[in-house]
Design a protein around this motif. Structure first.
Motif, PDB file in Angstrom:
ATOM      1  N   LEU A 129       0.841  -1.188   0.000  1.00 27.87           N
ATOM      2  CA  LEU A 129       0.000   0.000   0.000  1.00 27.87           C
ATOM      3  C   LEU A 129       0.882   1.245   0.000  1.00 27.87           C
ATOM      4  CD1 LEU A 129      -2.907  -0.837   2.474  1.00 27.87           C
ATOM      5  CD2 LEU A 129      -3.070  -0.436   0.012  1.00 27.87           C
ATOM      6  N   ASP A 130       0.802   2.015  -1.062  1.00 24.48           N
ATOM      7  CA  ASP A 130       1.562   3.244  -1.191  1.00 24.48           C
ATOM      8  C   ASP A 130       0.609   4.423  -0.996  1.00 24.48           C
ATOM      9  OD1 ASP A 130       2.517   5.623  -3.095  1.00 24.48           O
ATOM     10  OD2 ASP A 130       4.295   4.470  -2.515  1.00 24.48           O
ATOM     11  N   PRO A 181       7.834  -0.253   9.263  1.00 22.28           N
ATOM     12  CA  PRO A 181       7.412   0.944   8.532  1.00 22.28           C
ATOM     13  C   PRO A 181       7.935   0.992   7.099  1.00 22.28           C
ATOM     14  CG  PRO A 181       9.304   1.440   9.895  1.00 22.28           C
ATOM     15  CD  PRO A 181       8.973  -0.006  10.154  1.00 22.28           C
ATOM     16  N   PHE A 182       8.828   0.052   6.733  1.00 22.49           N
ATOM     17  CA  PHE A 182       9.331   0.036   5.359  1.00 22.49           C
ATOM     18  C   PHE A 182       8.550  -0.987   4.541  1.00 22.49           C
ATOM     19  CE2 PHE A 182      11.895  -2.796   7.978  1.00 22.49           C
ATOM     20  CZ  PHE A 182      11.869  -3.982   7.267  1.00 22.49           C
ATOM     21  N   ASP A 183       8.733  -0.944   3.230  1.00 22.68           N
ATOM     22  CA  ASP A 183       8.068  -1.873   2.334  1.00 22.68           C
ATOM     23  C   ASP A 183       8.499  -3.303   2.677  1.00 22.68           C
ATOM     24  OD1 ASP A 183       7.039  -3.369   0.250  1.00 22.68           O
ATOM     25  OD2 ASP A 183       7.959  -2.187  -1.344  1.00 22.68           O
ATOM     26  N   PRO A 184       7.569  -4.173   3.089  1.00 19.11           N
ATOM     27  CA  PRO A 184       7.967  -5.537   3.438  1.00 19.11           C
ATOM     28  C   PRO A 184       8.458  -6.341   2.235  1.00 19.11           C
ATOM     29  CG  PRO A 184       5.573  -5.342   3.436  1.00 19.11           C
ATOM     30  CD  PRO A 184       6.120  -3.954   3.275  1.00 19.11           C
ATOM     31  N   PHE A 185       8.206  -5.821   1.040  1.00 25.58           N
ATOM     32  CA  PHE A 185       8.660  -6.505  -0.173  1.00 25.58           C
ATOM     33  C   PHE A 185       9.910  -5.848  -0.764  1.00 25.58           C
ATOM     34  CE2 PHE A 185       4.128  -7.374   0.277  1.00 25.58           C
ATOM     35  CZ  PHE A 185       4.147  -8.751   0.308  1.00 25.58           C
ATOM     36  N   PHE A 186      10.613  -5.096   0.070  1.00 25.60           N
ATOM     37  CA  PHE A 186      11.898  -4.542  -0.353  1.00 25.60           C
ATOM     38  C   PHE A 186      12.800  -5.689  -0.807  1.00 25.60           C
ATOM     39  CE2 PHE A 186      16.326  -3.975   1.066  1.00 25.60           C
ATOM     40  CZ  PHE A 186      16.706  -2.924   0.231  1.00 25.60           C
ATOM     41  N   ASN A 187      13.349  -5.552  -2.028  1.00 25.74           N
ATOM     42  CA  ASN A 187      14.212  -6.619  -2.533  1.00 25.74           C
ATOM     43  C   ASN A 187      15.589  -6.076  -2.874  1.00 25.74           C
ATOM     44  OD1 ASN A 187      12.957  -5.307  -4.854  1.00 25.74           O
ATOM     45  ND2 ASN A 187      13.952  -6.867  -6.076  1.00 25.74           N
ATOM     46  N   VAL A 188      16.564  -6.949  -2.830  1.00 22.68           N
ATOM     47  CA  VAL A 188      17.963  -6.583  -3.013  1.00 22.68           C
ATOM     48  C   VAL A 188      18.351  -6.758  -4.478  1.00 22.68           C
ATOM     49  CG1 VAL A 188      20.338  -7.151  -2.397  1.00 22.68           C
ATOM     50  CG2 VAL A 188      18.552  -7.173  -0.640  1.00 22.68           C
ATOM     51  N   ASN A 189      18.660  -5.640  -5.128  1.00 21.49           N
ATOM     52  CA  ASN A 189      19.075  -5.677  -6.529  1.00 21.49           C
ATOM     53  C   ASN A 189      20.503  -5.194  -6.735  1.00 21.49           C
ATOM     54  OD1 ASN A 189      16.724  -6.674  -7.899  1.00 21.49           O
ATOM     55  ND2 ASN A 189      15.732  -4.712  -7.503  1.00 21.49           N
ATOM     56  N   THR A 190      21.010  -4.381  -5.807  1.00 20.03           N
ATOM     57  CA  THR A 190      22.313  -3.756  -5.967  1.00 20.03           C
ATOM     58  C   THR A 190      23.109  -3.891  -4.667  1.00 20.03           C
ATOM     59  OG1 THR A 190      21.612  -1.586  -5.152  1.00 20.03           O
ATOM     60  CG2 THR A 190      21.266  -2.031  -7.510  1.00 20.03           C
ATOM     61  N   PRO A 191      24.414  -3.643  -4.709  1.00 24.88           N
ATOM     62  CA  PRO A 191      25.194  -3.643  -3.460  1.00 24.88           C
ATOM     63  C   PRO A 191      24.666  -2.655  -2.427  1.00 24.88           C
ATOM     64  CG  PRO A 191      26.659  -3.795  -5.345  1.00 24.88           C
ATOM     65  CD  PRO A 191      25.281  -3.551  -5.895  1.00 24.88           C
ATOM     66  N   ASP A 192      24.182  -1.491  -2.880  1.00 24.69           N
ATOM     67  CA  ASP A 192      23.610  -0.523  -1.936  1.00 24.69           C
ATOM     68  C   ASP A 192      22.355  -1.091  -1.267  1.00 24.69           C
ATOM     69  OD1 ASP A 192      25.579   1.328  -2.409  1.00 24.69           O
ATOM     70  OD2 ASP A 192      24.404   2.535  -3.811  1.00 24.69           O
ATOM     71  N   ASP A 193      21.553  -1.830  -2.036  1.00 22.40           N
ATOM     72  CA  ASP A 193      20.368  -2.462  -1.456  1.00 22.40           C
ATOM     73  C   ASP A 193      20.764  -3.459  -0.375  1.00 22.40           C
ATOM     74  OD1 ASP A 193      18.676  -1.096  -3.176  1.00 22.40           O
ATOM     75  OD2 ASP A 193      18.531  -2.741  -4.616  1.00 22.40           O
ATOM     76  N   LEU A 194      21.834  -4.199  -0.616  1.00 20.22           N
ATOM     77  CA  LEU A 194      22.275  -5.189   0.367  1.00 20.22           C
ATOM     78  C   LEU A 194      22.722  -4.507   1.663  1.00 20.22           C
ATOM     79  CD1 LEU A 194      22.760  -8.172   0.945  1.00 20.22           C
ATOM     80  CD2 LEU A 194      25.062  -7.908  -0.004  1.00 20.22           C
ATOM     81  N   ALA A 195      23.418  -3.389   1.521  1.00 24.23           N
ATOM     82  CA  ALA A 195      23.831  -2.636   2.704  1.00 24.23           C
ATOM     83  C   ALA A 195      22.603  -2.110   3.455  1.00 24.23           C
ATOM     84  CB  ALA A 195      24.745  -1.482   2.297  1.00 24.23           C
ATOM     85  N   ALA A 197      19.665  -3.514   3.447  1.00 19.68           N
ATOM     86  CA  ALA A 197      19.024  -4.662   4.079  1.00 19.68           C
ATOM     87  C   ALA A 197      19.666  -4.990   5.423  1.00 19.68           C
ATOM     88  CB  ALA A 197      19.089  -5.875   3.147  1.00 19.68           C
ATOM     89  N   GLU A 198      20.983  -4.818   5.514  1.00 16.29           N
ATOM     90  CA  GLU A 198      21.662  -5.047   6.796  1.00 16.29           C
ATOM     91  C   GLU A 198      21.159  -4.074   7.857  1.00 16.29           C
ATOM     92  OE1 GLU A 198      23.595  -7.251   7.947  1.00 16.29           O
ATOM     93  OE2 GLU A 198      24.505  -8.300   6.256  1.00 16.29           O
ATOM     94  N   GLN A 199      20.922  -2.825   7.438  1.00  9.37           N
ATOM     95  CA  GLN A 199      20.385  -1.853   8.382  1.00  9.37           C
ATOM     96  C   GLN A 199      18.947  -2.209   8.786  1.00  9.37           C
ATOM     97  OE1 GLN A 199      20.793   1.768   6.140  1.00  9.37           O
ATOM     98  NE2 GLN A 199      22.950   2.050   6.693  1.00  9.37           N
ATOM     99  N   LEU A 200      18.139  -2.644   7.802  1.00  9.36           N
ATOM    100  CA  LEU A 200      16.754  -2.995   8.087  1.00  9.36           C
ATOM    101  C   LEU A 200      16.656  -4.224   8.987  1.00  9.36           C
ATOM    102  CD1 LEU A 200      15.062  -2.468   4.595  1.00  9.36           C
ATOM    103  CD2 LEU A 200      15.003  -0.940   6.563  1.00  9.36           C
ATOM    104  N   LEU A 201      17.629  -5.100   8.871  1.00 14.95           N
ATOM    105  CA  LEU A 201      17.586  -6.333   9.649  1.00 14.95           C
ATOM    106  C   LEU A 201      17.494  -6.049  11.146  1.00 14.95           C
ATOM    107  CD1 LEU A 201      17.710  -9.419   9.358  1.00 14.95           C
ATOM    108  CD2 LEU A 201      20.184  -9.260   9.620  1.00 14.95           C
ATOM    109  N   GLU A 202      18.053  -4.931  11.575  1.00 13.60           N
ATOM    110  CA  GLU A 202      18.033  -4.579  12.986  1.00 13.60           C
ATOM    111  C   GLU A 202      16.660  -4.127  13.466  1.00 13.60           C
ATOM    112  OE1 GLU A 202      21.003  -1.662  13.626  1.00 13.60           O
ATOM    113  OE2 GLU A 202      22.653  -2.883  12.848  1.00 13.60           O
ATOM    114  N   THR A 203      15.806  -3.692  12.521  1.00 11.47           N
ATOM    115  CA  THR A 203      14.510  -3.163  12.902  1.00 11.47           C
ATOM    116  C   THR A 203      13.338  -3.961  12.320  1.00 11.47           C
ATOM    117  OG1 THR A 203      14.514  -1.662  10.990  1.00 11.47           O
ATOM    118  CG2 THR A 203      15.396  -0.816  13.074  1.00 11.47           C
ATOM    119  N   ALA A 204      13.623  -4.992  11.514  1.00 11.27           N
ATOM    120  CA  ALA A 204      12.546  -5.752  10.867  1.00 11.27           C
ATOM    121  C   ALA A 204      11.677  -6.449  11.900  1.00 11.27           C
ATOM    122  CB  ALA A 204      13.134  -6.782   9.901  1.00 11.27           C
ATOM    123  N   PRO A 205      10.339  -6.343  11.758  1.00  5.19           N
ATOM    124  CA  PRO A 205       9.449  -7.021  12.714  1.00  5.19           C
ATOM    125  C   PRO A 205       9.496  -8.535  12.524  1.00  5.19           C
ATOM    126  CG  PRO A 205       8.191  -6.032  10.924  1.00  5.19           C
ATOM    127  CD  PRO A 205       9.605  -5.574  10.748  1.00  5.19           C
TER     128      PRO A 205
END
Length: 205
Positions: A129-130, A181-195, A197-205
């Motif tokens: 939902l956007d 609060p972030f898009d639960p379907f955030f997907n990793v496509n680039t090295p920046d996305d992977l970085a 994701a590491e930050q999100l991992l700390e706050t993911a429900p």
């Protein structure tokens, strides 16, 4: 009976330099291990769609299903592989999840089933939902009926590649998920996305 699960790992990962994107490290595991951990409790059985040597995924303990459609036919080819496998298992439906999307909802399957029942259809797609654009469909996360596998096979053999063209034809329901609060379907496509994701991992429900 719970639906079967198929993890789509057949992408070419060109923006990550090729290879198996799901094997990229994330936290104490990998993108793929996080996807497996989230999907396993929601489905009755599970397989991995990937092309090439299946032995490289032996450590997962999952059946590895290659595309049955020649050439790179996209995610629908992986869905078809899952449907053919699920038919052998006696399952009536498959739920697909992408191998590069480690934070998808833990109630994905239940919500897809509810949406399909609500709309009287056998197919459902997840959506984010956007606030500005409404429901943004996530075509690699869906509920797919085994009964339509031959219809899907024919469509792919005729050159269809876009998921929503096929799902719209069959009146797919939509299961919408709010950011958390972030898009639960955030997907990793680039090295920046992977970085990220590491930050999100700390706050993911």
């Amino acid at each position: 009976m719970k639906p079967a699960g198929i993890i789509l790992a057949g992408g070419q990962a060109t923006r990550m330099g090729g290879g198996d994107k799901g094997r990229l490290p994330l936290g104490d595991g990998s993108l793929l291990s996080h996807v497996i951990d989230r999907l396993a409790p929601q489905v009755g059985s599970m397989a991995l769609n990937a092309n090439g040597d299946p032995a490289r995924f032996a450590d997962t303990g999952l059946p590895v299903l290659p595309d049955s459609i020649k050439g790179f036919a996209g995610p629908l080819a992986g869905v078809l592989a899952g449907l053919d496998w699920a038919a052998e298992q006696g399952a009536t439906h498959v739920v697909s999840a992408a191998a590069d999307t480690p934070f998808f909802p833990r109630d994905l399957v239940d919500r897809l089933l509810i949406a399909a029942q609500r709309d009287g259809t056998d197919i459902a797609l997840a959506a984010t939902l956007d606030p500005q654009r409404g429901a943004m469909r996530q075509p690699t996360f869906g509920l797919w009926p085994v009964a339509l596998r031959d219809d899907l096979r024919a469509a792919l053999e005729d050159g269809l590649r876009k998921v929503v063209l096929w799902t719209d034809k069959h009146g797919a329901a939509i299961a919408s998920f709010a950011p958390t609060p972030f898009d639960p379907f955030f997907n990793v496509n680039t090295p920046d996305d992977l970085a990220h994701a590491e930050q999100l991992l700390e706050t993911a429900p």
